[in-house]
Design a protein around this motif. Structure first.
Motif, mmCIF file in Angstrom:
data_model
loop_
_atom_site.group_PDB
_atom_site.id
_atom_site.type_symbol
_atom_site.label_atom_id
_atom_site.label_comp_id
_atom_site.label_asym_id
_atom_site.label_seq_id
_atom_site.Cartn_x
_atom_site.Cartn_y
_atom_site.Cartn_z
ATOM 1 N N UNK A 160 0.674 -1.319 -0.460
ATOM 2 C CA UNK A 160 -0.002 0.188 -0.341
ATOM 3 C C UNK A 160 0.380 0.836 -0.361
ATOM 4 N N UNK A 161 2.388 1.141 0.363
ATOM 5 C CA UNK A 161 3.090 2.495 0.811
ATOM 6 C C UNK A 161 3.665 2.358 -0.765
ATOM 7 N N UNK A 162 4.278 1.506 -1.270
ATOM 8 C CA UNK A 162 4.422 2.038 -2.298
ATOM 9 C C UNK A 162 3.602 2.499 -3.018
ATOM 10 N N UNK A 163 2.212 2.171 -3.599
ATOM 11 C CA UNK A 163 1.552 2.929 -4.799
ATOM 12 C C UNK A 163 1.859 3.979 -3.662
ATOM 13 N N UNK A 164 1.412 4.278 -3.158
ATOM 14 C CA UNK A 164 1.332 6.342 -2.189
ATOM 15 C C UNK A 164 2.764 6.490 -2.341
ATOM 16 N N UNK A 165 3.497 6.155 -2.966
ATOM 17 C CA UNK A 165 4.738 6.472 -3.256
ATOM 18 C C UNK A 165 5.091 6.980 -4.356
ATOM 19 N N UNK A 166 3.695 5.763 -5.700
ATOM 20 C CA UNK A 166 4.181 6.556 -6.532
ATOM 21 C C UNK A 166 2.817 7.440 -7.169
ATOM 22 N N UNK A 167 2.021 7.271 -5.939
ATOM 23 C CA UNK A 167 0.835 8.870 -6.619
ATOM 24 C C UNK A 167 0.920 10.114 -5.740
ATOM 25 N N UNK A 168 2.460 10.165 -5.117
ATOM 26 C CA UNK A 168 3.117 11.309 -4.924
ATOM 27 C C UNK A 168 4.849 11.738 -5.598
ATOM 28 N N UNK A 169 4.931 10.444 -6.394
ATOM 29 C CA UNK A 169 6.083 10.876 -7.016
ATOM 30 C C UNK A 169 7.034 11.184 -5.948
ATOM 31 N N UNK A 170 7.538 10.757 -4.934
ATOM 32 C CA UNK A 170 8.627 10.419 -4.132
ATOM 33 C C UNK A 170 9.370 8.917 -4.089
ATOM 34 N N UNK A 171 9.114 8.230 -5.223
ATOM 35 C CA UNK A 171 9.826 6.732 -4.897
ATOM 36 C C UNK A 171 11.331 7.251 -5.004
ATOM 37 N N UNK A 172 11.853 7.697 -5.663
ATOM 38 C CA UNK A 172 13.470 8.289 -5.724
ATOM 39 C C UNK A 172 13.829 8.736 -3.778
#
Length: 299
Positions: A160-172
């Motif tokens: 779930x957290x990984x999906x949220x990271x992608x939603x807010x463009x902070x994965x890097x």
């Protein structure tokens, strides 16, 4: 034969139904559910009270209302919640973020912003028990210079957290670790700040919680052991090995736990810099550093 039902009729009848089921703020709950079904802003319902729901819309609304009447949390039904102005996905694999945790996030990003402005290296922060990723993502968004690590024992929660990271463009800028606490981290990592909203409900108290929490939210995100302090003991004992010089911890804790937590951290050679209150004026957030660390600004 299709039953003709307007927006206003759904709101009125369903509000009474939810009230009988013990749901708090029943009209607001119905309006949010209905706005979700109709895919419009909630306030637009007031401009369209006479709109007739289609058969499909009515059936979908009934299904969601039945779920809420069974005390399934609204956020799980909608699949999203708001945290510090960010729209986050939530499911039964993660704790629903609370307003109190927004206060924790605010104290944390102010601390990190000061670190970033000091000209030091990019501040590093650890979210211990990240769940939906609400703290980690908020800090990454609010402090673009920050590098964030996040731990959770649940791989389902991390998904779930990984999906949220992608939603807010902070994965890097966010690195996730799945495992049982600090053992999941590489030994060389050091952090300027550790933030956590750990499980802090005493085990015997869980059965006394509202059905929305007791029956639907993940127990491992609630259960803090017999006195609610298991995770605080662990953080107090193990966090120093992962803190950079002048590093701090910021922790959310439960009602009536302030004195016990203060004593616990003092015994482990921590200096409690501050305890901040929540919106109801109850002690809720502890800020602490090691005795050789300077106080955080505002601590």
């Amino acid at each position: 034969m299709f039953l003709v039902v307007t927006v206003l009729e759904v709101i009125q009848r369903s509000s009474e139904y939810l009230a009988r089921k013990g749901v708090e703020s029943p009209r607001l709950q119905i309006e949010l559910l209905l706005a979700h079904v109709l895919q419009i802003p909630r306030l637009k319902l007031y401009l369209d009270f006479n709109r007739v729901l289609t058969e499909s819309e009515l059936e979908t609304a009934r299904d969601l209302i039945r779920r809420r009447a069974a005390r399934e949390p609204l956020q799980y039904i909608l699949g999203t919640t708001s945290f510090c102005g960010l729209d986050l996905l939530v499911s039964r694999e993660v704790l629903i973020p609370r307003p109190e945790t927004e206060l924790l996030a605010e104290h944390a990003w102010e601390f990190l912003q000061q670190r970033a402005l000091s000209g030091a290296n990019a501040p590093r922060v650890l979210d211990f028990g990240c769940g939906s990723g609400c703290l980690a993502i908020t800090l990454a968004v609010k402090v673009p210079a920050a590098q964030v690590a996040a731990i959770d024992v649940s791989e389902a929660a991390l998904n779930v957290a990984r999906q949220n990271v992608l939603r807010h463009n902070v994965a890097e800028r966010i690195q996730f670790y799945c495992g049982n606490g600090f053992a999941a981290l590489p030994q060389a990592l050091l952090f300027d700040l550790l933030v956590s909203n750990p499980p802090y409900i005493p085990t015997p108290d869980i059965e006394k919680l509202e059905p929305e929490v007791r029956e639907h939210e993940p127990r491992q995100a609630l259960d803090g052991g017999i006195d609610g302090l298991d995770f605080f003991r662990r953080i107090a004992a193990e966090a120093p090995a992962f803190l950079a010089p002048q590093g701090h911890i910021m922790l959310e804790f439960g009602d009536g736990q302030e004195q016990a937590i203060r004593e616990l951290f003092h015994r482990q050679q921590w200096r409690v810099g501050a305890v901040h209150e929540d919106y109801s004026k109850a002690p809720r957030i502890l800020i602490a550093g090691r005795h050789d660390a300077r106080a955080a600004s505002g601590a």
